[in-house]
Design a protein around this motif. Structure first.
Motif, PDB file in Angstrom:
ATOM      1  N   HIS A   1      71.660 -43.288 -79.516  1.00 58.93           N
ATOM      2  CA  HIS A   1      72.226 -43.975 -80.681  1.00 58.93           C
ATOM      3  C   HIS A   1      73.560 -44.633 -80.331  1.00 58.93           C
ATOM      4  O   HIS A   1      74.340 -44.098 -79.551  1.00 58.93           O
TER       5      HIS A   1
ATOM      6  N   GLY B   1      75.231 -47.817 -82.832  1.00 57.12           N
ATOM      7  CA  GLY B   1      75.732 -48.119 -84.176  1.00 57.12           C
ATOM      8  C   GLY B   1      74.854 -47.492 -85.231  1.00 57.12           C
ATOM      9  O   GLY B   1      74.095 -48.198 -85.904  1.00 57.12           O
ATOM     10  N   THR B   2      74.948 -46.174 -85.384  1.00 55.92           N
ATOM     11  CA  THR B   2      74.175 -45.493 -86.431  1.00 55.92           C
ATOM     12  C   THR B   2      75.076 -44.534 -87.192  1.00 55.92           C
ATOM     13  O   THR B   2      76.124 -44.116 -86.694  1.00 55.92           O
ATOM     14  N   LYS B   3      74.611 -44.190 -88.397  1.00 53.81           N
ATOM     15  CA  LYS B   3      75.368 -43.269 -89.242  1.00 53.81           C
ATOM     16  C   LYS B   3      74.360 -42.383 -89.962  1.00 53.81           C
ATOM     17  O   LYS B   3      73.275 -42.833 -90.303  1.00 53.81           O
TER      18      LYS B   3
ATOM     19  N   HIS C   1      76.632 -41.414 -76.144  1.00 52.56           N
ATOM     20  CA  HIS C   1      75.489 -40.558 -76.465  1.00 52.56           C
ATOM     21  C   HIS C   1      74.777 -40.139 -75.173  1.00 52.56           C
ATOM     22  O   HIS C   1      74.383 -38.983 -75.010  1.00 52.56           O
TER      23      HIS C   1
ATOM     24  N   GLY D   1      82.126 -43.700 -78.939  1.00 58.72           N
ATOM     25  CA  GLY D   1      81.132 -43.490 -79.998  1.00 58.72           C
ATOM     26  C   GLY D   1      79.927 -44.398 -79.892  1.00 58.72           C
ATOM     27  O   GLY D   1      79.239 -44.634 -80.885  1.00 58.72           O
ATOM     28  N   GLY D   2      79.643 -44.901 -78.697  1.00 56.67           N
ATOM     29  CA  GLY D   2      78.506 -45.813 -78.549  1.00 56.67           C
ATOM     30  C   GLY D   2      77.341 -45.172 -77.812  1.00 56.67           C
ATOM     31  O   GLY D   2      77.281 -43.952 -77.645  1.00 56.67           O
TER      32      GLY D   2
ATOM     33  N   CYS E   1      80.952 -34.176 -83.886  1.00 56.66           N
ATOM     34  CA  CYS E   1      81.709 -35.426 -83.934  1.00 56.66           C
ATOM     35  C   CYS E   1      83.014 -35.209 -84.686  1.00 56.66           C
ATOM     36  O   CYS E   1      83.046 -34.564 -85.728  1.00 56.66           O
TER      37      CYS E   1
ATOM     38  N   ASN F   1      74.822 -48.942 -88.441  1.00 57.56           N
ATOM     39  CA  ASN F   1      76.265 -48.943 -88.682  1.00 57.56           C
ATOM     40  C   ASN F   1      77.003 -49.777 -87.641  1.00 57.56           C
ATOM     41  O   ASN F   1      78.172 -49.562 -87.381  1.00 57.56           O
TER      42      ASN F   1
ATOM     43  N   ASN G   1      78.822 -40.729 -83.146  1.00 59.60           N
ATOM     44  CA  ASN G   1      78.057 -41.531 -84.111  1.00 59.60           C
ATOM     45  C   ASN G   1      76.977 -40.661 -84.751  1.00 59.60           C
ATOM     46  O   ASN G   1      76.760 -39.519 -84.348  1.00 59.60           O
TER      47      ASN G   1
END
Ligand SMILES: Nc1ncnc2c1ncn2[C@@H]1O[C@H](COP(=O)(O)OP(=O)(O)O)[C@@H](O)[C@H]1O
Ligand SMILES: [Mg+2]
Length: 429
Positions: free
Chosen positions: A365, A367-369, A13, A8-9, A43, A378, A34
């Motif tokens: 992206h 650490g995003t939400k 992406h 998820g990093g 996701c 995030n 993410n």
């Protein structure tokens, strides 16, 4: 082709971005993914280390191919479980992933096959033994925790006090968990570092374009170590003669050694090198792509990544398919205020659309939400602003132009990604 990407990093992406350009790709999932990649992949909230959960997910969605980003699912045996079910997956099995999962195993492998590496002083499973060994080493000495330690398990100790302190924290206070129950002491090497990453189907292999990352938090390599604050790729990083030396003295003996030991290694193999005066030497193996090196590498992909990875998983990699964009690429990581220490999350990110309009730029992206229509921070490493160019300075200029359009409270990023290289090339060495 329907593809599941695990992780998820920013690395994942980048994988989703390039896999999605594959001619035959009809569907992408990312677990857990993410906030920034929800438009490119569906996701699914399954943790990357949760092998049971990932098996259940794959059972449900039946991907034609699974691509594993991080090391944890590999070391936890995800590939073994998938292979048992005859599901196509890119990544080494648990045994092969031990090259990353145990630094002592990797060192023994390197020694057994006479592959250049730092001299081993000894391995220890008690703090007392490690303290005792300090009287017979050269300084500085490198202390490495054996197991996975999320980048915190290696210390280049300048003197006995610092070494004793690190050993105490790792072996007596268990600050790194089980990964620190054994340590090894090795010679400190001097030189520039280079990541050499290859893709292999177990027999054939193909190197990816060379990259270098920047681990320290601040400009001029100041501040604490991070997961990586940026990376760049340029063919100049790896002159043809150095590449031949690396292939001949390191990569080929490694492939032969794996075969001789009965280890079938399939997937990405990351060889961390120190370019010393007496030639390139192996610092470590990783059993997956690096982050943020992947962002810089994949930006230069000029082939159908999905097709090539499916070939690798099926045991028929065709290295000649892997054509790369000439020139260079750069990835600038934008991090939360306080990272790699404590940081706050939930900060709204502005300017993403403006940044995306800069030519040859992709904002990846990490650490995003997504909360409704907005994207908020995030994690520690938030974005990887990635650009390509005919030259490294062109790629850097675009990446920094785009980064300049992005704003969130407390953000920080390095202003000198790729600079060391530009300076050393300008100086002609
Ligand atoms: N033998 C060595 N000599 C000098 N520096 C080293 C040595 N081994 C590791 N390092 C430094 O420590 C960093 C982390 O070590 P590495 O083996 O890559 O472990 P990890 O990435 O798992 O933390 C390397 O990138 C390098 O800067
Ligand atoms: Mg490393």
């Amino acid at each position: 082709m329907k593809i599941l990407v695990i992780g998820g990093g920013g690395r994942e992406h980048a994988l989703v971005w390039k896999l999605g350009q594959g001619a035959g790709v009809t569907k992408l999932w990312c677990a857990p993914g993410n906030g920034g990649l929800t438009q490119e992949a569906e996701c699914v909230a399954v943790d990357a280390g949760d092998v049971t959960g990932l098996i259940a997910l794959a059972e449900k969605v039946s991907p034609d191919l699974t691509v594993v980003g991080p090391e944890l699912p590999l070391v936890n045996g995800l590939v073994d479980a998938f292979a048992e079910r005859k599901w196509a997956v890119v990544g080494p099995d648990k045994g092969a992933a031990t090259l990353e999962g145990s630094k002592i195993f990797a060192k023994e492998f390197l020694q057994r096959h006479s592959i250049p590496t730092a001299e081993l002083y000894g391995t220890h499973d008690s703090a007392g033994g490690a303290y005792g060994a300090l009287c017979a080493v050269d300084w500085p000495v490198v202390i490495k925790a054996d197991g996975l330690c999320a980048g915190k398990g290696v210390f280049v100790a300048p003197d006995p006090d610092a070494a004793t302190d690190f050993i105490e924290r790792v072996m007596e206070k268990n600050e790194l968990g089980a990964g620190g129950s054994r340590v090894m002491l090795e010679e400190a090497l001097v030189g520039e570092e280079l990541s050499f990453i290859l893709l292999t189907d177990g027999e054939r292999y193909a190197p990816l374009v060379p990259t270098r990352d920047h681990k320290r938090a601040f400009d001029d390599n100041q501040g604490p170590n991070t997961g990586g604050m940026g990376a760049y790729s340029s063919d100049e990083l790896l002159p043809a003669d150095l590449r031949r030396t690396i292939e001949k003295t390191i990569v080929e003996p490694t492939m032969k050694g794996l075969a001789a030991d009965g280890i079938r290694y399939q997937g990405f193999l990351y060889v961390g090198l120190m370019l010393t005066k007496s030639g390139p030497k192996v610092l470590e193996f990783n059993c997956r792509l690096g982050d943020p090196e992947t962002q810089a590498i994949l930006a230069r992909v000029d082939f159908d990544l999905a097709e090539v990875l499916a070939d690798a998983a099926g045991g028929h990699l065709k290295p000649e398919k892997m054509k790369w964009k000439a020139g260079a690429s750069a990835c600038v990581v934008m991090a939360s205020g306080g990272y790699p220490g404590k940081f706050e999350t939930g900060k709204e990110i502005h300017g993403l659309a403006d940044a995306a309009r800069v030519a040859d730029v992709k904002v990846l992206h990490a650490g995003t939400k997504r909360t409704g229509e907005t994207i908020v921070t995030n994690g520690g490493r938030v974005l990887g602003v990635t650009a390509t160019g005919n030259t490294l300075s062109g790629a850097l200029q675009r990446a920094y132009e785009a980064a300049g359009k992005i704003q969130f409270e407390g953000m920080h990023f390095r202003k000198d990604i790729g600079k060391t290289h530009q300076q050393s090339s300008a100086a002609g060495d």
